[in-house]
Design an enzyme around this catalytic site. Structure first.
Site, PDB file in Angstrom:
ATOM      1  N   ASP A  12       0.789  -1.239   0.000  1.00 31.79           N
ATOM      2  CA  ASP A  12       0.000   0.000   0.000  1.00 31.79           C
ATOM      3  C   ASP A  12       0.822   1.291   0.000  1.00 31.79           C
ATOM      4  O   ASP A  12       0.502   2.242   0.731  1.00 31.79           O
ATOM      5  CB  ASP A  12      -0.951   0.016   1.197  1.00 31.79           C
ATOM      6  CG  ASP A  12      -1.999  -1.084   1.139  1.00 31.79           C
ATOM      7  OD1 ASP A  12      -1.994  -1.870   0.178  1.00 31.79           O
ATOM      8  OD2 ASP A  12      -2.817  -1.160   2.072  1.00 31.79           O
ATOM      9  N   LYS A 110      -6.932  -4.933  -2.924  1.00 29.54           N
ATOM     10  CA  LYS A 110      -7.748  -5.379  -1.799  1.00 29.54           C
ATOM     11  C   LYS A 110      -8.667  -4.253  -1.342  1.00 29.54           C
ATOM     12  O   LYS A 110      -8.440  -3.086  -1.655  1.00 29.54           O
ATOM     13  CB  LYS A 110      -6.861  -5.849  -0.640  1.00 29.54           C
ATOM     14  CG  LYS A 110      -5.884  -4.805  -0.127  1.00 29.54           C
ATOM     15  CD  LYS A 110      -4.891  -5.411   0.840  1.00 29.54           C
ATOM     16  CE  LYS A 110      -3.917  -4.387   1.383  1.00 29.54           C
ATOM     17  NZ  LYS A 110      -4.533  -3.330   2.188  1.00 29.54           N
ATOM     18  N   CYS A 155      -2.008  -2.635   7.997  1.00 32.19           N
ATOM     19  CA  CYS A 155      -1.858  -3.576   6.881  1.00 32.19           C
ATOM     20  C   CYS A 155      -0.602  -4.431   6.978  1.00 32.19           C
ATOM     21  O   CYS A 155      -0.632  -5.610   6.617  1.00 32.19           O
ATOM     22  CB  CYS A 155      -1.916  -2.816   5.557  1.00 32.19           C
ATOM     23  SG  CYS A 155      -3.525  -2.007   5.314  1.00 32.19           S
TER      24      CYS A 155
END
Length: 206
Positions: A12, A110, A155
């Site tokens: 990310d 995601k 995450c």
């Protein structure tokens, strides 16, 4: 420095998580340099990308009277509410401009299910919906994940724990991650260590 079963998993590193973004991680842009250097050294590179539809259930804007960082009950458990971020196709959802991602062999998106949040690269927040990453890694014979990216306490943490539960070796590159650290959530380091996650710095790789 690493063998052909090692993979650098970059989580990310997107504009909305960098300074000035909708959900900025403090000092988040500091991961880009170490990630770019490591990406040249590892035999395999995989990326994840938060990829929410407009009006995602984890957005505070979906919940009248609530504000960002409140928590609400969802069918799958407690959910932190976030500012609208990483909305599909927006500049904020794009990979960071300075990220050298050309060698990536896979990009796992995601968080695209409208009613389920997703921190982990392996399992969404309902803890049942799989991304397919574990199967991909197994089919390719990749066994040791080296994690970098954002954010340590969300995450990265969930990805590391799920990777360990799935039987992978996991090392987090300390200087290639940054955390949000709201209310002491960087205690996630202790949780990861208890699960057998190792720590290293990018200087260990040459």
């Amino acid at each position: 420095m690493s063998d052909n079963t090692d993979v650098l998993l970059v989580v990310d590193v997107q504009n909305d998580f960098l300074p000035g973004g909708a959900l900025a991680v403090p000092d988040g842009d500091a991961v880009i340099g170490p990630v770019n250097r490591l990406a040249k050294l590892f035999p395999h590179l995989v990326l994840t990308q938060d990829w929410h539809p407009p009006g995602h259930a984890s957005f505070a804007s979906r919940h009248p009277g609530r504000k960002a960082f409140d928590t609400v009950a969802m069918p799958y458990g407690e959910q932190v509410l976030w500012p609208d971020h990483c909305v599909q196709g927006t500049p904020g959802a794009a990979l960071a401009a300075g990220l050298e991602a050309e060698r990536a062999e896979l990009v796992i998106r995601k968080g695209y299910h409208p009613d389920i949040d997703s921190y982990s690269a392996f399992l969404e927040a309902d803890r049942h919906t799989r991304t397919g990453l574990a199967g991909y890694l197994r089919e390719r014979g990749l066994t040791h994940l080296f994690l970098a990216g954002l954010a340590t306490d969300f995450c990265i943490r969930w990805t590391a724990l799920d990777a360990r539960a799935a039987g992978f070796e996991v090392t987090v590159i300390e200087d290639a991650v940054r955390g949000i650290d709201r209310n002491g959530t960087l205690r996630a380091w202790a949780e990861m260590e208890r699960a057998g996650v190792r720590r290293a710095t990018s200087a260990a790789f040459a």
